[in-house]
Design a protein around this motif. Structure first.
Motif, short mmCIF file in Angstrom:
data_model
loop_
_atom_site.label_atom_id
_atom_site.label_comp_id
_atom_site.label_asym_id
_atom_site.label_seq_id
_atom_site.Cartn_x
_atom_site.Cartn_y
_atom_site.Cartn_z
N TRP A 220 0.84 -1.21 0.00
CA TRP A 220 0.00 0.00 0.00
C TRP A 220 0.87 1.26 0.00
CZ3 TRP A 220 -0.35 4.24 3.08
CH2 TRP A 220 -1.45 5.09 2.87
N ALA A 221 1.91 1.25 0.82
CA ALA A 221 2.80 2.41 0.89
C ALA A 221 3.47 2.67 -0.46
CB ALA A 221 3.85 2.20 1.98
N LEU A 222 3.93 1.63 -1.12
CA LEU A 222 4.59 1.79 -2.42
C LEU A 222 3.61 2.24 -3.50
CD1 LEU A 222 6.87 -1.37 -2.33
CD2 LEU A 222 7.58 1.01 -1.97
N ASP A 223 2.34 1.82 -3.37
CA ASP A 223 1.33 2.20 -4.35
C ASP A 223 0.77 3.61 -4.13
OD1 ASP A 223 1.55 -0.23 -5.62
OD2 ASP A 223 -0.14 -1.14 -4.55
N HIS A 224 1.06 4.17 -2.95
CA HIS A 224 0.54 5.50 -2.62
C HIS A 224 1.70 6.40 -2.14
CE1 HIS A 224 -2.93 2.80 -2.32
NE2 HIS A 224 -3.67 3.84 -2.65
N PRO A 225 2.70 6.63 -2.98
CA PRO A 225 3.89 7.37 -2.54
C PRO A 225 3.59 8.81 -2.15
CG PRO A 225 3.88 7.08 -4.93
CD PRO A 225 2.78 6.21 -4.39
N ASP A 226 2.50 9.37 -2.65
CA ASP A 226 2.19 10.77 -2.34
C ASP A 226 1.28 10.93 -1.12
OD1 ASP A 226 3.67 11.63 -4.56
OD2 ASP A 226 1.95 11.37 -5.89
N ASP A 227 0.83 9.80 -0.58
CA ASP A 227 -0.03 9.87 0.62
C ASP A 227 0.82 10.28 1.82
OD1 ASP A 227 -1.41 8.73 3.12
OD2 ASP A 227 -2.93 8.43 1.58
N GLU B 72 5.22 6.38 6.91
CA GLU B 72 4.97 5.70 8.19
C GLU B 72 4.56 4.25 7.97
OE1 GLU B 72 1.97 5.90 12.08
OE2 GLU B 72 1.70 7.29 10.41
N ALA B 73 3.70 4.01 6.99
CA ALA B 73 3.26 2.65 6.71
C ALA B 73 4.43 1.77 6.28
CB ALA B 73 2.18 2.67 5.65
N LEU B 74 5.29 2.30 5.41
CA LEU B 74 6.43 1.51 4.93
C LEU B 74 7.40 1.23 6.08
CD1 LEU B 74 7.54 0.28 2.34
CD2 LEU B 74 8.87 2.38 2.01
N SER B 75 7.63 2.20 6.92
CA SER B 75 8.52 2.01 8.07
C SER B 75 7.95 1.01 9.05
CB SER B 75 8.76 3.35 8.76
OG SER B 75 9.52 3.19 9.93
N THR B 76 6.65 1.10 9.30
CA THR B 76 6.00 0.16 10.23
C THR B 76 6.08 -1.26 9.70
OG1 THR B 76 4.48 1.85 11.04
CG2 THR B 76 3.83 -0.44 11.37
N ALA B 77 5.85 -1.44 8.40
CA ALA B 77 5.92 -2.77 7.81
C ALA B 77 7.32 -3.36 7.98
CB ALA B 77 5.55 -2.71 6.33
N ALA B 78 8.34 -2.55 7.75
CA ALA B 78 9.72 -3.03 7.90
C ALA B 78 10.03 -3.38 9.35
CB ALA B 78 10.69 -1.96 7.39
N THR B 79 9.57 -2.56 10.28
CA THR B 79 9.83 -2.81 11.70
C THR B 79 9.14 -4.08 12.16
OG1 THR B 79 10.08 -0.45 12.18
CG2 THR B 79 9.54 -1.89 14.03
N ARG B 80 7.87 -4.23 11.81
CA ARG B 80 7.12 -5.42 12.24
C ARG B 80 7.69 -6.70 11.62
NH1 ARG B 80 5.96 -2.13 15.32
NH2 ARG B 80 3.89 -1.33 15.83
N ARG B 81 8.10 -6.61 10.36
CA ARG B 81 8.70 -7.78 9.71
C ARG B 81 9.99 -8.17 10.42
NH1 ARG B 81 8.92 -5.77 5.04
NH2 ARG B 81 11.10 -5.10 5.11
N SER B 82 10.81 -7.21 10.78
CA SER B 82 12.06 -7.49 11.48
C SER B 82 11.80 -8.07 12.86
CB SER B 82 12.89 -6.21 11.58
OG SER B 82 14.10 -6.44 12.27
N GLU B 83 10.81 -7.53 13.57
CA GLU B 83 10.48 -8.06 14.89
C GLU B 83 10.05 -9.51 14.80
OE1 GLU B 83 8.93 -3.91 17.01
OE2 GLU B 83 7.49 -5.33 16.13
N TRP B 84 9.22 -9.81 13.81
CA TRP B 84 8.78 -11.19 13.62
C TRP B 84 9.96 -12.12 13.34
CZ3 TRP B 84 7.97 -12.78 8.07
CH2 TRP B 84 7.72 -14.15 7.96
N LEU B 85 10.81 -11.75 12.40
CA LEU B 85 11.90 -12.64 12.00
C LEU B 85 12.99 -12.77 13.07
CD1 LEU B 85 12.26 -11.48 8.29
CD2 LEU B 85 11.36 -13.68 9.10
N ARG B 86 13.25 -11.69 13.78
CA ARG B 86 14.36 -11.69 14.73
C ARG B 86 13.95 -12.00 16.17
NH1 ARG B 86 18.88 -9.53 12.40
NH2 ARG B 86 18.58 -8.41 10.43
#
Length: 247
Positions: free
Chosen positions: A201-208, A213-227
């Motif tokens: 969603w973040a990549l599809d809405h770069p001007d939003d 924040e959405a892209l950063s949250t996705a990266a943080t949550r993914r890292s928390e899950w994996l690590r």
């Protein structure tokens, strides 16, 4: 972006907000619903995804859902209209722990919402208040498959292992009549779906204004899950009946 908006985007491709695939959801409902004209209650229903699936497959079933999110309940109403089941679905906007029913239910659901009650056993105590004699409870909650890291406990909660979880449930007067432990594929699919959907969603809405924040949250949550918790967290759903209800 508020929490509800983020959750809606994250669950766009995984509407069941727990690590369960469609076959598992269907089987759990089949084991929990013992009659075609059952009354079903979901405490912490969110968008009522469980209830909508039950209503769509049982034309005589009636369902009620309780949640504090008006946004989620609005989605549930819209979906019910789309399925043509709105006349058999009643929704209540209030805290699930405070809900008072006017009649008992044959199945009481609460999957992934134990935090709203203060834990698994308090969830079962709340469900019991609404349960008809001989009825069933379908509950889903986490457990530790392996010793968790302190970070995992802080993120997800102080669960027990699976055996201890079942010991506590049975000691509280419940008998499991069916259960499902989420597979590694279900657990991974859920995480990939949530954080992948949010990132897409973040990549599809770069001007939003909420895109970064959405892209950063996705990266943080993914890292928390994996690590932090991928190797230790498990999820179990149980269909339970009261031991004292035996003939």
């Amino acid at each position: 972006m508020n929490r509800e908006q983020m959750s809606r985007i994250a669950h766009a491709n995984h509407p069941i907000k727990s690590p369960l695939d469609d076959d598992s959801v269907r089987a759990l409902l089949e084991h929990g619903i013992s009659r075609q004209d059952a009354r079903v209650l979901d405490l912490g229903c969110g968008g009522a995804e469980w209830l909508l699936r039950a209503l769509a497959t049982s034309p005589r079933l009636h369902a009620e859902g309780v949640d504090i999110s008006e946004d989620a309940l609005a989605q549930a109403r819209e979906a019910a209209i789309g399925l043509g089941v709105q006349e058999r679905l009643t929704l209540h906007r209030q805290a699930a722990a405070d809900f008072s029913s006017v009649h008992p239910f044959d199945l009481v659901l609460s999957v992934g919402a134990a935090h709203a009650f203060g834990g698994l056993l308090p969830t079962l105590a709340a469900a019991r208040k609404h349960l008809a004699p001989g009825g069933s409870v379908l509950v889903g909650d986490g457990f530790w498959e392996k010793e968790p890291s302190p970070e995992a406990v802080e993120m997800l909660g102080d669960f027990a292992d699976l055996a201890t979880t079942l010991d506590r449930v049975t000691a509280d007067g419940w008998t499991p009549v069916h259960g499902h432990v989420s597979t590694r594929r279900e657990l991974d699919d859920y995480e990939w779906a949530c954080w992948g959907s949010l990132a897409a969603w973040a990549l599809d809405h770069p001007d939003d204004p909420d895109s970064s924040e959405a892209l950063s949250t996705a990266a943080t949550r993914r890292s928390e899950w994996l690590r932090s918790y991928r190797d230790s967290f498990g999820f179990v759903c149980l269909v339970l009946r009261r031991t004292s209800d035996r003939p």
